[in-house]
Design an enzyme around this catalytic site. Structure first.
Site, PDB file in Angstrom:
ATOM      1  N   ASP A   1       0.991  -1.287   0.013  1.00  0.00           N
ATOM      2  CA  ASP A   1      -0.029  -0.070   0.015  1.00  0.00           C
ATOM      3  C   ASP A   1       0.969   1.374   0.051  1.00  0.00           C
ATOM      4  O   ASP A   1       2.011   1.494   0.725  1.00  0.00           O
ATOM      5  CB  ASP A   1      -1.024  -0.193   1.246  1.00  0.00           C
ATOM      6  CG  ASP A   1      -1.918   0.933   0.952  1.00  0.00           C
ATOM      7  OD1 ASP A   1      -1.814   1.988   0.803  1.00  0.00           O
ATOM      8  OD2 ASP A   1      -3.092   0.427   1.271  1.00  0.00           O
TER       9      ASP A   1
ATOM     10  N   TYR B   1     -12.867  13.612  -5.771  1.00  0.00           N
ATOM     11  CA  TYR B   1     -11.737  13.022  -6.514  1.00  0.00           C
ATOM     12  C   TYR B   1     -10.727  14.314  -6.975  1.00  0.00           C
ATOM     13  O   TYR B   1      -9.586  14.067  -7.072  1.00  0.00           O
ATOM     14  CB  TYR B   1     -12.179  12.158  -7.607  1.00  0.00           C
ATOM     15  CG  TYR B   1     -11.178  11.929  -8.622  1.00  0.00           C
ATOM     16  CD1 TYR B   1     -10.276  10.813  -8.418  1.00  0.00           C
ATOM     17  CD2 TYR B   1     -11.250  12.460  -9.979  1.00  0.00           C
ATOM     18  CE1 TYR B   1      -9.131  10.377  -9.267  1.00  0.00           C
ATOM     19  CE2 TYR B   1     -10.035  12.107 -10.766  1.00  0.00           C
ATOM     20  CZ  TYR B   1      -9.111  11.001 -10.585  1.00  0.00           C
ATOM     21  OH  TYR B   1      -8.182  10.785 -11.437  1.00  0.00           O
TER      22      TYR B   1
ATOM     23  N   ILE C   1     -16.181   4.439 -23.179  1.00  0.00           N
ATOM     24  CA  ILE C   1     -15.552   4.008 -24.320  1.00  0.00           C
ATOM     25  C   ILE C   1     -15.739   2.382 -24.102  1.00  0.00           C
ATOM     26  O   ILE C   1     -16.302   1.727 -24.818  1.00  0.00           O
ATOM     27  CB  ILE C   1     -14.094   4.381 -24.748  1.00  0.00           C
ATOM     28  CG1 ILE C   1     -14.227   5.833 -25.168  1.00  0.00           C
ATOM     29  CG2 ILE C   1     -13.746   3.539 -25.715  1.00  0.00           C
ATOM     30  CD1 ILE C   1     -13.034   6.482 -25.560  1.00  0.00           C
TER      31      ILE C   1
ATOM     32  N   ARG D   1     -15.982  15.615 -24.405  1.00  0.00           N
ATOM     33  CA  ARG D   1     -14.773  15.125 -23.850  1.00  0.00           C
ATOM     34  C   ARG D   1     -13.609  15.008 -24.673  1.00  0.00           C
ATOM     35  O   ARG D   1     -13.867  14.857 -25.728  1.00  0.00           O
ATOM     36  CB  ARG D   1     -15.178  13.569 -23.280  1.00  0.00           C
ATOM     37  CG  ARG D   1     -15.969  13.410 -22.337  1.00  0.00           C
ATOM     38  CD  ARG D   1     -15.423  13.580 -21.029  1.00  0.00           C
ATOM     39  NE  ARG D   1     -16.290  13.305 -20.078  1.00  0.00           N
ATOM     40  CZ  ARG D   1     -17.545  14.213 -19.680  1.00  0.00           C
ATOM     41  NH1 ARG D   1     -17.666  15.317 -20.268  1.00  0.00           N
ATOM     42  NH2 ARG D   1     -18.385  13.674 -18.572  1.00  0.00           N
TER      43      ARG D   1
HETATM   44  N1  NAD Z   1      -7.803   6.744 -16.551  1.00  0.00           N
HETATM   45  C1  NAD Z   1      -8.221   7.751 -16.745  1.00  0.00           C
HETATM   46  O1  NAD Z   1      -8.980   8.411 -17.360  1.00  0.00           O
HETATM   47  C2  NAD Z   1      -7.641   8.939 -15.747  1.00  0.00           C
HETATM   48  C3  NAD Z   1      -7.727  10.328 -16.103  1.00  0.00           C
HETATM   49  C4  NAD Z   1      -6.965  11.177 -15.131  1.00  0.00           C
HETATM   50  C5  NAD Z   1      -6.205  10.763 -14.222  1.00  0.00           C
HETATM   51  N2  NAD Z   1      -6.018   9.407 -13.985  1.00  0.00           N
HETATM   52  C6  NAD Z   1      -5.062   9.207 -12.852  1.00  0.00           C
HETATM   53  O2  NAD Z   1      -4.158   8.144 -13.414  1.00  0.00           O
HETATM   54  C7  NAD Z   1      -3.721   7.196 -12.431  1.00  0.00           C
HETATM   55  C8  NAD Z   1      -4.008   5.869 -13.008  1.00  0.00           C
HETATM   56  O3  NAD Z   1      -5.236   5.768 -13.223  1.00  0.00           O
HETATM   57  P1  NAD Z   1      -6.092   4.427 -14.055  1.00  0.00           P
HETATM   58  O4  NAD Z   1      -6.804   4.902 -14.908  1.00  0.00           O
HETATM   59  O5  NAD Z   1      -4.625   3.545 -14.381  1.00  0.00           O
HETATM   60  O6  NAD Z   1      -6.550   3.519 -12.664  1.00  0.00           O
HETATM   61  P2  NAD Z   1      -6.577   2.140 -12.086  1.00  0.00           P
HETATM   62  O7  NAD Z   1      -7.463   2.069 -11.088  1.00  0.00           O
HETATM   63  O8  NAD Z   1      -6.471   1.211 -13.329  1.00  0.00           O
HETATM   64  O9  NAD Z   1      -5.009   2.127 -11.377  1.00  0.00           O
HETATM   65  C9  NAD Z   1      -4.835   2.510 -10.188  1.00  0.00           C
HETATM   66  C10 NAD Z   1      -4.038   1.332  -9.656  1.00  0.00           C
HETATM   67  O10 NAD Z   1      -3.463   1.866  -8.307  1.00  0.00           O
HETATM   68  C11 NAD Z   1      -3.778   0.735  -7.271  1.00  0.00           C
HETATM   69  N3  NAD Z   1      -3.970   1.374  -6.033  1.00  0.00           N
HETATM   70  C12 NAD Z   1      -5.175   1.921  -5.570  1.00  0.00           C
HETATM   71  N4  NAD Z   1      -5.045   2.230  -4.085  1.00  0.00           N
HETATM   72  C13 NAD Z   1      -3.590   1.891  -3.922  1.00  0.00           C
HETATM   73  C14 NAD Z   1      -3.031   2.089  -2.680  1.00  0.00           C
HETATM   74  N5  NAD Z   1      -3.337   2.598  -1.659  1.00  0.00           N
HETATM   75  N6  NAD Z   1      -1.674   1.550  -2.790  1.00  0.00           N
HETATM   76  C15 NAD Z   1      -1.031   0.760  -3.639  1.00  0.00           C
HETATM   77  N7  NAD Z   1      -1.618   0.730  -5.057  1.00  0.00           N
HETATM   78  C16 NAD Z   1      -3.046   1.372  -4.897  1.00  0.00           C
HETATM   79  C17 NAD Z   1      -4.955   0.137  -8.051  1.00  0.00           C
HETATM   80  O11 NAD Z   1      -4.872  -1.353  -7.182  1.00  0.00           O
HETATM   81  C18 NAD Z   1      -4.702   0.178  -9.319  1.00  0.00           C
HETATM   82  O12 NAD Z   1      -4.004  -0.876 -10.055  1.00  0.00           O
HETATM   83  C19 NAD Z   1      -4.548   7.603 -11.168  1.00  0.00           C
HETATM   84  O13 NAD Z   1      -3.858   8.425 -10.400  1.00  0.00           O
HETATM   85  C20 NAD Z   1      -5.649   8.345 -11.660  1.00  0.00           C
HETATM   86  O14 NAD Z   1      -6.242   9.172 -10.717  1.00  0.00           O
HETATM   87  C21 NAD Z   1      -6.632   8.552 -14.818  1.00  0.00           C
END
Ligand code: NAD
Length: 328
Positions: free
Chosen positions: A66, A154, A195, A218
């Protein structure tokens, strides 16, 4: 170079870790496999990492832990050159339901990581921020100096993350860069995003469902472009201390997106509508001029091209991906 990718089992972090391995870097992934969506997608990603590391002849380490755990974080950061921080509770809607959890993971987790990175003397921390920091648009496209008034827990957590990064740069000379991603999509993307939902429903002969009237617009970013931006930042200090938009600089309405997917996969289906969801952004559109100037960032695809590519990937990977994405 030794790189730590937090959240590396997730969608974006998974692509980053794989690309870095293939580029010849040693990679550690820290991820607690948060059960926000089916773990099977993440396990598939980890298998790809192992294969990439084998093929590239580099070191790969998966630490199931974590980002809020000081001891674990201190241990994984030690000896690392660059930290790429993706771990988060993603998703606007989840944050409306569980604001405390979002604050703990996204804010406390980031502070723990920044503190450990400072202690370990890493060269740079690259942080995944979000277009959600902007809130209601006063002008579009968003430039980085647009007011930040997030409309969801968020968005608040992502803005707090950015401020902590800035403070660590100013107080402790720890180089940080925050990337404001605009809705990211591509292979192995998270379930329950427009999507992946539209494609999965249309492939199965079910009408795509739009929340709201579909007039929301978007900016969607193909994951390969997010990889390119992060890859450049592994070795470039040109954006240290900065926040930058990472988007496609193209936009599409949700209506048009649903029609594009529907027309390609199941033209006979009628689109369905349900009431709009709380805290969803009305319009997003990125100016990527700053990222272009600082790191030569340039989006590689239009949204329509990227969606076509995603549909093709979905069809090729339907057997393993679909049960996981639909079970979510
Ligand atoms: N996907 C999008 O459209 C998008 C857009 C803007 C920002 N983001 C940011 O990009 C990053 C990645 O997003 P994503 O879409 O890959 O999400 P995701 O949920 O697929 O990946 C996040 C990962 O973080 C891990 N995680 C969560 N809490 C945790 C903790 N306490 N300790 C360790 N690991 C932990 C989860 O298990 C997961 O594998 C995030 O920071 C998200 O806020 C994503």
């Amino acid at each position: 170079m030794k790189v730590l990718v937090t959240g590396g089992a997730g969608f974006i972090g998974g692509h980053l870790a794989e690309a870095f391995l293939r580029d010849g870097h040693d990679v550690t992934v820290l991820d607690n496999f948060e059960p926000f969506y089916d773990e099977g997608i993440k396990r598939h990603t980890i298998d790809r990492h192992r294969e990439a590391a084998r093929e590239a002849g580099v070191d790969y380490r998966l630490v199931e832990g974590d980002v809020r755990d000081r001891e674990t974080v201190g241990e994984v950061v030690s000896g690392v050159d660059v930290v790429v921080h993706q771990a988060a509770q993603a998703g606007v809607r989840a944050s409306v339901e569980h604001p405390e959890k979002v604050t703990e993971i996204n804010v406390d987790g980031t502070v723990t990581l920044l503190e450990a990175s400072k202690e370990a003397g890493v060269n740079r921390v690259i942080i995944a921020s979000s277009s959600s920091v902007y809130g209601k648009p006063q002008s579009l496209p968003y430039t980085e100096d647009h007011p930040t008034e997030p409309v969801s827990p968020y968005g608040v957590s992502k803005l707090a993350q950015e401020h902590y990064a800035r403070v660590y740069t100013e107080l402790h000379d720890l180089p940080t860069v925050c990337l404001r991603y605009f809705t990211v999509y591509g292979p192995r993307m998270r379930p329950n995003m427009a999507i992946s939902n539209f494609v999965s429903r249309c492939v199965n002969g079910e009408p795509p469902v739009i929340y709201g009237d579909g007039q929301q617009t978007r900016d969607f970013t193909y994951v390969a472009d997010v990889v390119d931006a992060n890859r450049t930042l592994l070795t470039s200090g040109a954006a240290d201390g900065e926040v930058m938009n990472i988007g496609s600089s193209d936009t599409i309405s949700i209506q048009e997106l649903a029609e594009t997917v529907r027309d390609q996969l199941a033209p006979e289906l009628a689109i369905e509508y349900e009431s709009a969801r709380e805290a969803d952004a009305e319009h997003t559109h990125a100016s990527v001029e700053k990222a272009g100037e600082l790191i030569g960032y340039e989006p590689s695809r239009s949204i329509r091209e990227g969606v076509e590519e995603f549909i093709q990937w979905y069809e090729e990977n339907q057997e393993w991906y679909e049960p996981l994405v639909r079970g979510a």
